[in-house]
Design a protein around this motif. Sequence first.
Motif, PDB file in Angstrom:
ATOM      1  N   VAL A   6      26.184 -39.911  40.454  1.00 33.29           N
ATOM      2  CA  VAL A   6      25.658 -39.840  39.084  1.00 33.29           C
ATOM      3  C   VAL A   6      24.150 -39.636  39.136  1.00 33.29           C
ATOM      4  CG1 VAL A   6      25.453 -41.005  36.867  1.00 33.29           C
ATOM      5  CG2 VAL A   6      27.513 -41.332  38.245  1.00 33.29           C
ATOM      6  N   SER A   7      23.680 -38.452  38.752  1.00 32.62           N
ATOM      7  CA  SER A   7      22.254 -38.145  38.735  1.00 32.62           C
ATOM      8  C   SER A   7      21.692 -38.374  37.335  1.00 32.62           C
ATOM      9  CB  SER A   7      22.025 -36.688  39.148  1.00 32.62           C
ATOM     10  OG  SER A   7      22.615 -35.809  38.201  1.00 32.62           O
ATOM     11  N   GLY A   8      20.352 -38.318  37.219  1.00 34.36           N
ATOM     12  CA  GLY A   8      19.724 -38.510  35.917  1.00 34.36           C
ATOM     13  C   GLY A   8      20.198 -37.520  34.885  1.00 34.36           C
ATOM     14  N   ALA A   9      20.491 -36.287  35.312  1.00 34.43           N
ATOM     15  CA  ALA A   9      20.939 -35.257  34.374  1.00 34.43           C
ATOM     16  C   ALA A   9      22.301 -35.571  33.782  1.00 34.43           C
ATOM     17  CB  ALA A   9      20.981 -33.896  35.086  1.00 34.43           C
ATOM     18  N   LYS A  10      23.060 -36.455  34.452  1.00 37.28           N
ATOM     19  CA  LYS A  10      24.399 -36.803  33.981  1.00 37.28           C
ATOM     20  C   LYS A  10      24.394 -38.013  33.034  1.00 37.28           C
ATOM     21  CE  LYS A  10      26.439 -33.691  36.561  1.00 37.28           C
ATOM     22  NZ  LYS A  10      27.092 -32.519  35.988  1.00 37.28           N
ATOM     23  N   ILE A  11      23.214 -38.623  32.830  1.00 41.60           N
ATOM     24  CA  ILE A  11      23.121 -39.792  31.957  1.00 41.60           C
ATOM     25  C   ILE A  11      22.580 -39.367  30.605  1.00 41.60           C
ATOM     26  CG2 ILE A  11      22.073 -42.074  31.654  1.00 41.60           C
ATOM     27  CD1 ILE A  11      21.873 -42.269  34.692  1.00 41.60           C
ATOM     28  N   LEU A  12      23.267 -39.713  29.542  1.00 46.58           N
ATOM     29  CA  LEU A  12      22.865 -39.354  28.191  1.00 46.58           C
ATOM     30  C   LEU A  12      21.545 -40.027  27.851  1.00 46.58           C
ATOM     31  CD1 LEU A  12      23.791 -37.968  25.494  1.00 46.58           C
ATOM     32  CD2 LEU A  12      24.779 -40.180  24.867  1.00 46.58           C
TER      33      LEU A  12
END
Length: 226
Positions: A78-84
């Motif tokens: 889970v990368s930052g781009a995958k966190i809303l």
Amino acid sequence: MSPAALLISVLALIVATGAGSAYAAAKVTTGQIKNGAVTTPKIANGDVTGAKVANGAVTGAKIQDGAVSAADIAGNAVSGAKILDGAVSAADIAGNAVSGAKILDGSIDTSDLSAATVDALKGTATYWAFVSQAGTVSRGSAGVTSEAQLNGGFWQYRVTFPRDVSQCGYQVSSGDGNAIGSNEYVIPAMIGVARSTQGPAVLAVNLFQWDTGTSIQDTFFIAVTC
């Protein structure tokens, strides 16, 4: 039952249970299975493996809420781009998880800190400046500026500091910024200093001729201790 009849019965049973099944297994193809004919109860537990699932076949809508736990997620998956944006709250962050190295330089200002923390950080500070006759800062602490203006017929110097100095101590003295000889002297001026209505970081300084009380422009030193 006659021997012939018994033989025929046995052969029929063999065909029905053995050869017939083998024939059916060899002849039933995917195209012969009706869509929707194979339901969940017809699939044995554990029979569908990852290799049987096409890439992209399982969407978010097909995953039961709460079914995916931390143990199901690969490390660093889970990368930052995958966190809303806004999805992570303070309750989601472990104690002491965010260190100074994880905070972007300049991203925190005094509005992000409590009043007590700001006061503690201020500590004791001293600012000083030598102000020219024209009202500019010739030298002094970083961030200190000044200007001279006529205010009600009196010359007023407005000295601005890099922080609120409304509760600090002030000291102002007239003087020359240059070196003087042994046979020279500096004529003092009468000085008044007060907080300015321009803001809590601004001080107002007035200078007067020592013998006549006339408003004058002159050089002076100013120091503020908080």
